[in-house]
Structures are given as structure tokens and as C-alpha cells.
Enzyme design. Structure first.
Site, PDB file in Angstrom:
ATOM      1  N   HIS A  36      20.580  78.221  81.210  1.00 33.41           N
ATOM      2  CA  HIS A  36      19.917  78.326  80.872  1.00 33.41           C
ATOM      3  C   HIS A  36      19.157  77.369  79.467  1.00 33.41           C
ATOM      4  CE1 HIS A  36      23.655  79.108  79.064  1.00 33.41           C
ATOM      5  NE2 HIS A  36      23.344  78.446  77.717  1.00 33.41           N
ATOM      6  N   HIS A 119      17.684  72.357  74.961  1.00 30.16           N
ATOM      7  CA  HIS A 119      18.005  72.050  76.351  1.00 30.16           C
ATOM      8  C   HIS A 119      18.675  73.286  77.126  1.00 30.16           C
ATOM      9  CE1 HIS A 119      21.406  72.581  73.859  1.00 30.16           C
ATOM     10  NE2 HIS A 119      22.009  72.238  74.624  1.00 30.16           N
TER      11      HIS A 119
END
EC number: 3.1.4.58
Length: 177
Positions: A36, A119
Site C-alpha cells: 500500500h 512510498h
């Protein structure tokens, strides 16, 4: 309950990330269900706080947008602790992060102390040789995903286990079209 907000990755984005997961001793690579893009870590909360967080996040109205993952990096400096794929610069992504941050601060949560670095964590590192990490970063420096449309963000819960974290989507919040 341990919570954070994130973007779920579309099914077409995950396979190339999974194929990049090799070549670093001491890396604990993330599974598909763990991938994710973190927007805001919240931390441990009780039931009343979780309800207030849900209510606050439900008020966020931002348009959907296109995003691309681009490049790789590591956190930890001289003693790397994580490998990640980054997001290409995206003002709509930063705007979404700011809206989430503002909504959470309005209900009394402390401001996020860390700078927002969008990220996708690829691996947790333990005693990984710095040279192997640097080689990995060099080998994958040109990584870029296909662009994808972000139509929602999620509130996740996280349970820490000896095999790594187990993430569960608690709520999804749609973006406007």
C-alpha cells in the site's frame, strides 16, 4: 487498535513490485496483501478515537487523480531498515495528505512529525549488507509503474505478528470524480 491511512494498490501495479523483491540478504519482503502507499500513520487508538477518526476522514472531499510510482529508496541511512518504491511528484497526492493531516489534527491528534515521503514499502531489512542495498537501489533506480487512477483512500488497521504485520481495510473513502 493501530491505524494508518493509505492508498490500496490496483492489481495491475503489484506484480512488477513483487518481481523486484529479490537480491538483498536479510530482507523480509512484503506480501501482496501488505503493499500500500502510506498517507498518514496514526498509531494506537481506542474505540472512541477510532470513531472520531472515521468521522473526520469521511468529511474529506478531494477529486480523484492519476498517480505513478517511480524510483526506489531506503530509510535508515547508513543502517538501512526499509526498501521502498516511491511515488512520482504529485500535487494531488500531497493535497490529499494535507487534507488527512488537517482532519486528524482538528480532532486532537498530534501533527505528524515526519516529512511526508509517499512510498510503498517493499521490504523490512535486518542486518542487510549496505553494499547489497546500494546494488538493489542502483539496479531498480529506473523503476516506474504505469499510471493509475486513485479513486479512494483507506483507513487500515495493523496487527503486528512474528511473521510481519497483518493489514486490514477498516473503511474506504471515495474521492470525487
Amino acid at each position: 487498535m493501530r491505524l494508518f491511512t493509505a492508498l490500496a494498490l490496483p492489481d495491475e501495479i503489484a506484480p512488477p513490485l513483487l518481481l523486484m523483491q529479490a537480491g538483498v540478504p536479510g530482507a523480509r519482503w512484503q506480501k501482496r496483501e501488505q503493499l500500500h502507499l502510506t498517507l498518514r500513520f496514526i498509531g494506537e487508538v481506542d474505540g472512541a478515537q477510532a470513531t472520531a477518526i472515521d468521522d473526520a476522514l469521511a468529511t474529506i472531499a478531494v477529486p480523484s487523480f492519476t498517480l505513478e510510482l517511480k524510483g526506489v529508496g531506503s530509510f535508515g541511512g547508513k543502517i538501512p531498515r526499509d526498501l521502498w518504491a516511491g511515488a512520482a511528484p504529485s500535487e494531488p497526492l500531497v493535497h490529499l495528505n494535507r487534507k488527512i493531516e488537517s482532519a486528524l489534527q482538528r480532532i486532537g491528534l498530534e501533527p505528524e512529525a515526519r516529512k511526508f515521503t509517499p512510498h510503498v514499502t517493499l521490504a523490512r531489512l535486518k542486518n542487510s549488507p549496505r553494499g547489497a542495498v546500494m546494488d538493489y537501489l542502483t539496479d531498480h533506480a529506473l523503476y516506474a509503474s504505469t499510471p493509475f487512477t486513485v479513486t479512494a483512500f483507506c483507513l487500515y488497521s495493523s496487527k503486528l505478528t512474528s511473521d510481519g504485520s497483518i493489514y486490514r481495510v477498516e473503511k474506504e473513502y471515495g474521492l470525487t470524480s
